[in-house]
Design a protein around this motif. Sequence first.
Motif, mmCIF file in Angstrom:
data_model
loop_
_atom_site.group_PDB
_atom_site.id
_atom_site.type_symbol
_atom_site.label_atom_id
_atom_site.label_comp_id
_atom_site.label_asym_id
_atom_site.label_seq_id
_atom_site.Cartn_x
_atom_site.Cartn_y
_atom_site.Cartn_z
ATOM 1 N N VAL A 279 -8.137 -1.595 5.038
ATOM 2 C CA VAL A 279 -8.036 -2.509 3.910
ATOM 3 C C VAL A 279 -7.716 -3.924 4.391
ATOM 4 O O VAL A 279 -6.994 -4.098 5.368
ATOM 5 N N TYR B 164 5.391 3.682 3.681
ATOM 6 C CA TYR B 164 4.396 2.828 3.013
ATOM 7 C C TYR B 164 4.292 1.505 3.774
ATOM 8 O O TYR B 164 5.104 1.227 4.653
ATOM 9 N N ASP C 115 -3.171 7.606 2.130
ATOM 10 C CA ASP C 115 -3.811 8.898 2.320
ATOM 11 C C ASP C 115 -5.303 8.809 2.005
ATOM 12 O O ASP C 115 -6.141 9.352 2.723
ATOM 13 N N ARG C 116 -5.616 8.102 0.943
ATOM 14 C CA ARG C 116 -7.015 7.924 0.542
ATOM 15 C C ARG C 116 -7.785 7.128 1.603
ATOM 16 O O ARG C 116 -8.917 7.445 1.941
ATOM 17 N N ILE C 117 -7.147 6.078 2.114
ATOM 18 C CA ILE C 117 -7.789 5.224 3.125
ATOM 19 C C ILE C 117 -8.075 6.022 4.407
ATOM 20 O O ILE C 117 -9.176 5.970 4.949
ATOM 21 N N ILE D 92 0.864 -1.185 0.000
ATOM 22 C CA ILE D 92 0.000 0.000 0.000
ATOM 23 C C ILE D 92 0.897 1.231 0.000
ATOM 24 O O ILE D 92 1.671 1.439 0.940
ATOM 25 N N ASN D 93 0.792 2.008 -1.051
ATOM 26 C CA ASN D 93 1.686 3.169 -1.161
ATOM 27 C C ASN D 93 1.120 4.392 -0.435
ATOM 28 O O ASN D 93 -0.005 4.367 0.074
ATOM 29 N N THR E 241 0.011 7.297 -1.439
ATOM 30 C CA THR E 241 -1.226 7.875 -1.980
ATOM 31 C C THR E 241 -2.431 7.072 -1.527
ATOM 32 O O THR E 241 -3.454 7.627 -1.123
ATOM 33 N N GLU E 242 -2.287 5.743 -1.582
ATOM 34 C CA GLU E 242 -3.405 4.883 -1.160
ATOM 35 C C GLU E 242 -3.670 5.032 0.336
ATOM 36 O O GLU E 242 -4.829 5.065 0.769
#
Length: 183
Positions: A150, A173, A19-21, A13-14, A16-17
């Motif tokens: 997630v 990450y 941050d979205r989560i 999970i990078n 950006t992901e």
Amino acid sequence: MHDMNEDIQRVLINETELDRITFRIAEEIDRDYAESEHLLLLCILKGSVVFMSELMRKLKKPVEIDFMRVSSYGAGTVSGKNINIILDIYRQDLDQCDVLIIEDIIDSGRTLSYLVDYLKLKGCKSVRTCTLLDKPERRVVDLQADYVGVEIPDEFVVGYGLDFAERYRTLPYIGILKPEMYK
Ligand code: IMP
Ligand code: MG
């Protein structure tokens, strides 16, 4: 200087992901706790410290924060059966607090299940759970978190607060650790 990135097999999970989560969960919390007068985010040290700090800064609702530290003694990458409270929460007003436990990962489910029971016994007004990562395949105790970032496969992951032998917590990450690092 040792480059921690070289010990990682693959980024799961990078940034950006992540941050979205955290943004999505913050929105859900703001919505669900709109009527709550006293929301207390309870960070479970040490692994949840990055998740907690990202999440709390995305909330619009005013909250209080507190910390507990527990350890489940196990060898290497296996979490243990016996849970010990190393740092407890000391407050007189828990009966007025809607407590939201902030965890990094649910593996067997033992830690979180123990904490929920413990905090209910302490008389918290309500107790709910929020985890960044969930490994459902590994569950030993029947437990479903109220907020899940997630679901991930049964791999040992590090970074973003999570460690192996106290290392890798500072990686930005979530990555799968190369098995040769712990075998
Ligand atoms: P549980 O009690 O088995 O659910 O274990 C939860 C704890 O085990 C977490 O708070 C972590 O400290 C640790 N843990 C479980 N899986 C991982 C992982 O993949 N990486 C790092 N720590 C983990
Ligand atoms: Mg840990």
